[in-house]
Design a protein around this motif. Structure first.
Motif, PDB file in Angstrom:
ATOM      1  N   LEU A  48     -43.522  23.273 -19.817  1.00  0.00           N
ATOM      2  CA  LEU A  48     -44.651  22.341 -19.763  1.00  0.00           C
ATOM      3  C   LEU A  48     -44.956  21.750 -21.133  1.00  0.00           C
ATOM      4  CD1 LEU A  48     -46.884  24.311 -17.267  1.00  0.00           C
ATOM      5  CD2 LEU A  48     -45.730  22.145 -16.844  1.00  0.00           C
ATOM      6  N   ALA A  49     -44.869  22.559 -22.190  1.00  0.00           N
ATOM      7  CA  ALA A  49     -45.106  22.046 -23.539  1.00  0.00           C
ATOM      8  C   ALA A  49     -44.047  21.006 -23.904  1.00  0.00           C
ATOM      9  CB  ALA A  49     -45.096  23.192 -24.555  1.00  0.00           C
ATOM     10  N   GLY A  50     -42.806  21.251 -23.518  1.00  0.00           N
ATOM     11  CA  GLY A  50     -41.742  20.292 -23.784  1.00  0.00           C
ATOM     12  C   GLY A  50     -41.937  18.999 -23.019  1.00  0.00           C
ATOM     13  N   ILE A  51     -42.357  19.101 -21.774  1.00  0.00           N
ATOM     14  CA  ILE A  51     -42.601  17.911 -20.956  1.00  0.00           C
ATOM     15  C   ILE A  51     -43.716  17.076 -21.577  1.00  0.00           C
ATOM     16  CG2 ILE A  51     -43.531  17.117 -18.740  1.00  0.00           C
ATOM     17  CD1 ILE A  51     -41.992  19.451 -17.431  1.00  0.00           C
ATOM     18  N   GLU A  52     -44.774  17.728 -22.024  1.00  0.00           N
ATOM     19  CA  GLU A  52     -45.905  17.010 -22.608  1.00  0.00           C
ATOM     20  C   GLU A  52     -45.523  16.304 -23.913  1.00  0.00           C
ATOM     21  OE1 GLU A  52     -48.970  19.947 -22.961  1.00  0.00           O
ATOM     22  OE2 GLU A  52     -49.173  20.154 -20.798  1.00  0.00           O
ATOM     23  N   SER A  53     -44.592  16.872 -24.675  1.00  0.00           N
ATOM     24  CA  SER A  53     -44.240  16.287 -25.966  1.00  0.00           C
ATOM     25  C   SER A  53     -43.065  15.311 -25.884  1.00  0.00           C
ATOM     26  CB  SER A  53     -43.919  17.391 -26.971  1.00  0.00           C
ATOM     27  OG  SER A  53     -42.741  18.071 -26.582  1.00  0.00           O
ATOM     28  N   TYR A  54     -42.376  15.249 -24.744  1.00  0.00           N
ATOM     29  CA  TYR A  54     -41.189  14.397 -24.613  1.00  0.00           C
ATOM     30  C   TYR A  54     -41.580  12.924 -24.588  1.00  0.00           C
ATOM     31  CZ  TYR A  54     -36.679  12.777 -22.840  1.00  0.00           C
ATOM     32  OH  TYR A  54     -35.472  12.145 -22.677  1.00  0.00           O
ATOM     33  N   LYS A  55     -40.884  12.112 -25.364  1.00  0.00           N
ATOM     34  CA  LYS A  55     -41.215  10.692 -25.481  1.00  0.00           C
ATOM     35  C   LYS A  55     -40.279   9.794 -24.669  1.00  0.00           C
ATOM     36  CE  LYS A  55     -44.378  11.571 -28.534  1.00  0.00           C
ATOM     37  NZ  LYS A  55     -45.587  12.097 -28.003  1.00  0.00           N
ATOM     38  N   GLY A  56     -39.134  10.297 -24.256  1.00  0.00           N
ATOM     39  CA  GLY A  56     -38.142   9.475 -23.560  1.00  0.00           C
ATOM     40  C   GLY A  56     -38.388   9.395 -22.059  1.00  0.00           C
ATOM     41  N   ASN A  57     -37.447   8.760 -21.376  1.00  0.00           N
ATOM     42  CA  ASN A  57     -37.525   8.636 -19.928  1.00  0.00           C
ATOM     43  C   ASN A  57     -36.108   8.596 -19.367  1.00  0.00           C
ATOM     44  OD1 ASN A  57     -38.551   8.416 -17.411  1.00  0.00           O
ATOM     45  ND2 ASN A  57     -39.415   6.389 -17.658  1.00  0.00           N
ATOM     46  N   SER A  58     -35.872   9.314 -18.295  1.00  0.00           N
ATOM     47  CA  SER A  58     -34.574   9.346 -17.634  1.00  0.00           C
ATOM     48  C   SER A  58     -34.780   9.901 -16.230  1.00  0.00           C
ATOM     49  CB  SER A  58     -33.595  10.230 -18.411  1.00  0.00           C
ATOM     50  OG  SER A  58     -33.978  11.588 -18.293  1.00  0.00           O
ATOM     51  N   PRO A  59     -33.832   9.680 -15.325  1.00  0.00           N
ATOM     52  CA  PRO A  59     -33.969  10.246 -13.972  1.00  0.00           C
ATOM     53  C   PRO A  59     -34.075  11.773 -13.994  1.00  0.00           C
ATOM     54  CG  PRO A  59     -32.198   8.624 -14.024  1.00  0.00           C
ATOM     55  CD  PRO A  59     -32.656   8.831 -15.445  1.00  0.00           C
ATOM     56  N   GLN A  60     -33.302  12.428 -14.901  1.00  0.00           N
ATOM     57  CA  GLN A  60     -33.363  13.889 -14.997  1.00  0.00           C
ATOM     58  C   GLN A  60     -34.746  14.331 -15.457  1.00  0.00           C
ATOM     59  OE1 GLN A  60     -31.030  11.964 -16.417  1.00  0.00           O
ATOM     60  NE2 GLN A  60     -29.041  12.664 -15.726  1.00  0.00           N
ATOM     61  N   PHE A  61     -35.297  13.610 -16.431  1.00  0.00           N
ATOM     62  CA  PHE A  61     -36.617  13.976 -16.926  1.00  0.00           C
ATOM     63  C   PHE A  61     -37.676  13.759 -15.846  1.00  0.00           C
ATOM     64  CE2 PHE A  61     -40.679  13.006 -18.935  1.00  0.00           C
ATOM     65  CZ  PHE A  61     -40.887  14.213 -19.568  1.00  0.00           C
ATOM     66  N   ASP A  62     -37.555  12.691 -15.062  1.00  0.00           N
ATOM     67  CA  ASP A  62     -38.514  12.453 -13.976  1.00  0.00           C
ATOM     68  C   ASP A  62     -38.516  13.614 -12.989  1.00  0.00           C
ATOM     69  OD1 ASP A  62     -39.244  10.070 -15.109  1.00  0.00           O
ATOM     70  OD2 ASP A  62     -37.932   8.856 -13.821  1.00  0.00           O
ATOM     71  N   ARG A  63     -37.328  14.144 -12.685  1.00  0.00           N
ATOM     72  CA  ARG A  63     -37.256  15.306 -11.786  1.00  0.00           C
ATOM     73  C   ARG A  63     -37.909  16.531 -12.422  1.00  0.00           C
ATOM     74  NH1 ARG A  63     -31.201  15.292 -10.653  1.00  0.00           N
ATOM     75  NH2 ARG A  63     -31.107  13.159 -11.315  1.00  0.00           N
ATOM     76  N   LEU A  64     -37.674  16.703 -13.725  1.00  0.00           N
ATOM     77  CA  LEU A  64     -38.293  17.829 -14.425  1.00  0.00           C
ATOM     78  C   LEU A  64     -39.803  17.667 -14.479  1.00  0.00           C
ATOM     79  CD1 LEU A  64     -37.699  20.460 -15.883  1.00  0.00           C
ATOM     80  CD2 LEU A  64     -37.462  19.171 -17.996  1.00  0.00           C
ATOM     81  N   ARG A  65     -40.269  16.450 -14.703  1.00  0.00           N
ATOM     82  CA  ARG A  65     -41.714  16.196 -14.728  1.00  0.00           C
ATOM     83  C   ARG A  65     -42.327  16.540 -13.353  1.00  0.00           C
ATOM     84  NH1 ARG A  65     -42.401  10.748 -16.429  1.00  0.00           N
ATOM     85  NH2 ARG A  65     -42.562  11.484 -18.540  1.00  0.00           N
ATOM     86  N   ASN A  66     -41.651  16.182 -12.265  1.00  0.00           N
ATOM     87  CA  ASN A  66     -42.139  16.530 -10.925  1.00  0.00           C
ATOM     88  C   ASN A  66     -42.197  18.043 -10.739  1.00  0.00           C
ATOM     89  OD1 ASN A  66     -42.482  13.872 -10.153  1.00  0.00           O
ATOM     90  ND2 ASN A  66     -40.435  13.710  -9.281  1.00  0.00           N
ATOM     91  N   LEU A  67     -41.218  18.747 -11.272  1.00  0.00           N
ATOM     92  CA  LEU A  67     -41.248  20.207 -11.225  1.00  0.00           C
ATOM     93  C   LEU A  67     -42.436  20.726 -12.016  1.00  0.00           C
ATOM     94  CD1 LEU A  67     -39.930  23.008 -10.666  1.00  0.00           C
ATOM     95  CD2 LEU A  67     -38.653  22.680 -12.776  1.00  0.00           C
ATOM     96  N   GLY A  68     -42.679  20.137 -13.185  1.00  0.00           N
ATOM     97  CA  GLY A  68     -43.787  20.560 -14.041  1.00  0.00           C
ATOM     98  C   GLY A  68     -45.136  20.421 -13.380  1.00  0.00           C
ATOM     99  N   ASN A  69     -45.278  19.446 -12.495  1.00  0.00           N
ATOM    100  CA  ASN A  69     -46.548  19.262 -11.781  1.00  0.00           C
ATOM    101  C   ASN A  69     -46.881  20.449 -10.884  1.00  0.00           C
ATOM    102  OD1 ASN A  69     -46.884  16.752 -12.958  1.00  0.00           O
ATOM    103  ND2 ASN A  69     -45.925  15.673 -11.256  1.00  0.00           N
ATOM    104  N   LYS A  70     -45.868  21.247 -10.549  1.00  0.00           N
ATOM    105  CA  LYS A  70     -46.064  22.382  -9.633  1.00  0.00           C
ATOM    106  C   LYS A  70     -46.098  23.723 -10.367  1.00  0.00           C
ATOM    107  CE  LYS A  70     -43.573  19.723  -6.245  1.00  0.00           C
ATOM    108  NZ  LYS A  70     -42.294  19.489  -5.629  1.00  0.00           N
ATOM    109  N   LEU A  71     -45.940  23.696 -11.696  1.00  0.00           N
ATOM    110  CA  LEU A  71     -45.899  24.943 -12.464  1.00  0.00           C
ATOM    111  C   LEU A  71     -47.260  25.329 -13.014  1.00  0.00           C
ATOM    112  CD1 LEU A  71     -42.724  24.487 -14.706  1.00  0.00           C
ATOM    113  CD2 LEU A  71     -42.949  25.916 -12.696  1.00  0.00           C
ATOM    114  N   GLU A  72     -47.454  26.628 -13.155  1.00  0.00           N
ATOM    115  CA  GLU A  72     -48.614  27.156 -13.869  1.00  0.00           C
ATOM    116  C   GLU A  72     -48.096  27.778 -15.159  1.00  0.00           C
ATOM    117  OE1 GLU A  72     -50.776  29.898 -11.459  1.00  0.00           O
ATOM    118  OE2 GLU A  72     -50.805  28.550  -9.744  1.00  0.00           O
TER     119      GLU A  72
END
Length: 86
Positions: A48-72
């Motif tokens: 989650l910390a990595g997702i919050e600090s990431y500045k780029g955009n890619s299809p892989q990152f979008d999938r990871l961001r969607n996963l992050g929405n479900k993590l605690e």
């Protein structure tokens, strides 16, 4: 012991590639193999910390961001099933 007729592969990877491109967890590490895929363990708070600090955009990152929405942050470790194209 001598094994004949078997082909074994050695795989070298950089830890930074796991962190920068897959898990965003500097302490992520492989825990096993399933067929041609690696099983990699990472912790939710670092992902989650990595997702919050990431500045780029890619299809892989979008999938990871969607996963992050479900993590605690305090949740159980996450297992990634990763297939590399060698």
């Amino acid at each position: 012991m001598i094994l004949t007729g078997h082909l074994y592969k050695s795989i070298l990877f950089r830890q930074s590639n796991l962190v920068d491109e897959i898990t965003f967890d500097p302490k992520a590490f492989p825990v096993g193999v399933i067929g041609d895929k690696f099983v990699i363990k990472a912790t939710p708070d670092r992902i989650l910390a990595g997702i919050e600090s990431y500045k780029g955009n890619s299809p892989q990152f979008d999938r990871l961001r969607n996963l992050g929405n479900k993590l605690e942050k305090e949740g159980n470790p996450v297992l990634f099933l990763v297939e590399f194209d060698f």
